[in-house]
Motif scaffolding. Sequence first.
Motif, PDB file in Angstrom:
ATOM      1  N   ARG A   6       0.833  -1.196   0.000  1.00 17.94           N
ATOM      2  CA  ARG A   6       0.000   0.000   0.000  1.00 17.94           C
ATOM      3  C   ARG A   6       0.877   1.259   0.000  1.00 17.94           C
ATOM      4  NH1 ARG A   6      -5.390  -0.705   1.654  1.00 17.94           N
ATOM      5  NH2 ARG A   6      -5.624   1.511   1.146  1.00 17.94           N
ATOM      6  N   THR A  47       0.312   3.327  -3.356  1.00 16.55           N
ATOM      7  CA  THR A  47      -0.551   4.496  -3.159  1.00 16.55           C
ATOM      8  C   THR A  47       0.036   5.737  -3.811  1.00 16.55           C
ATOM      9  OG1 THR A  47      -1.473   3.642  -1.106  1.00 16.55           O
ATOM     10  CG2 THR A  47      -1.580   6.004  -1.428  1.00 16.55           C
ATOM     11  N   ARG A  75      -0.368   6.325  -7.785  1.00 19.61           N
ATOM     12  CA  ARG A  75      -1.669   6.494  -8.416  1.00 19.61           C
ATOM     13  C   ARG A  75      -1.799   7.910  -8.976  1.00 19.61           C
ATOM     14  NH1 ARG A  75      -4.846   2.206  -7.415  1.00 19.61           N
ATOM     15  NH2 ARG A  75      -4.198   0.803  -5.744  1.00 19.61           N
ATOM     16  N   ARG A  92      -2.497  11.619  -2.100  1.00 19.29           N
ATOM     17  CA  ARG A  92      -2.245  10.400  -1.336  1.00 19.29           C
ATOM     18  C   ARG A  92      -0.834  10.328  -0.756  1.00 19.29           C
ATOM     19  NH1 ARG A  92      -5.790   6.031  -2.588  1.00 19.29           N
ATOM     20  NH2 ARG A  92      -7.412   6.630  -4.052  1.00 19.29           N
ATOM     21  N   SER A 138       0.810   7.509   2.118  1.00 18.32           N
ATOM     22  CA  SER A 138       1.767   6.461   1.779  1.00 18.32           C
ATOM     23  C   SER A 138       2.896   6.410   2.805  1.00 18.32           C
ATOM     24  CB  SER A 138       2.327   6.681   0.370  1.00 18.32           C
ATOM     25  OG  SER A 138       3.144   7.828   0.327  1.00 18.32           O
ATOM     26  N   TYR A 167       1.703   4.478   5.718  1.00 19.41           N
ATOM     27  CA  TYR A 167       1.723   3.047   5.403  1.00 19.41           C
ATOM     28  C   TYR A 167       3.118   2.465   5.617  1.00 19.41           C
ATOM     29  CZ  TYR A 167      -2.990   2.871   3.374  1.00 19.41           C
ATOM     30  OH  TYR A 167      -4.346   2.889   3.186  1.00 19.41           O
TER      31      TYR A 167
END
Length: 285
Positions: free
Chosen positions: A137, A141, A144, A150, A154, A157
């Motif tokens: 992830r 992420t 994208r 995002r 990230s 994560y």
Amino acid sequence: MKPLPAWVKALVAITVVRAVLAAITTVVPEEAYHWNYACHLDWGYYDHPPMVAWAIALGRALFGDTPIGVRFGPILLAVGSSIVLARFAERQGGAKAAMWTVLLLALQPILFAVGGSGFPDSPLLFFWALAMTLAWRAIDTASRPDEALRGASSKWYWLAAGAALGAAMLSKYTAAFLVPALFANLLFSKRDRRWLLTPWPYLAGVVSLIVFSPVIYWNWAHDWASFKFQGVDRLREVGAGTSRLTGPIYIGGQLTGMLILTLPLAVLALRRDVKSDRPVQRYLF
């Protein structure tokens, strides 16, 4: 109310079967050995980190010194492993992929056995799966289209993946092998190797060591006994192997544990991942 996905219903049925078997079968000597850990909770033990002791202690608190008491915590962690991997599969391949993930985890003899037993492998598999999926992830992420939106998430994560890795190492030292695998993915991925020039993978490593630090402290206080046993002593045993058949027998036993359905599928998946241009399949490889 939205109906439960089919894979959730399958997981419930599998867990009921696993729980019934756990309640009616006798505790084996190795489980009793780990139960003894749970009777004497500590930050570490001679041949294992403490997570299995903590898992069994939870079951003891709820069900006493019974077979289900020894196995309740590991069963919960096995359910968690299935949920984590099914959700990952569902995001990548839909509901059908999630269902196959749950079924294959149940059909693999080793995983079904350790998932309902008082062994360190159940917490290891849960936190390994969690670290693996959180790291993906983190990597995916930021790649994208709405990366600007995002980007901050990230980074979180990454830190969460580091915490999960530390918990995996609190379960079994072999979790450390996830680290070179992850860095190999970053190094050989044209899309993702830019992460190596950021602090986040390395901060994840720092977080993992902080989570793992109780075991480091215990070993420091006990003349590094566990690290020596699982490191130097294990290598010495391999070097003084009692038979030329020891290695083949061990490997054969491991492969047997992945038969009959999952090993051929693993070979097919490996071949597909090598040839695939999809980042997620290269990551899994």
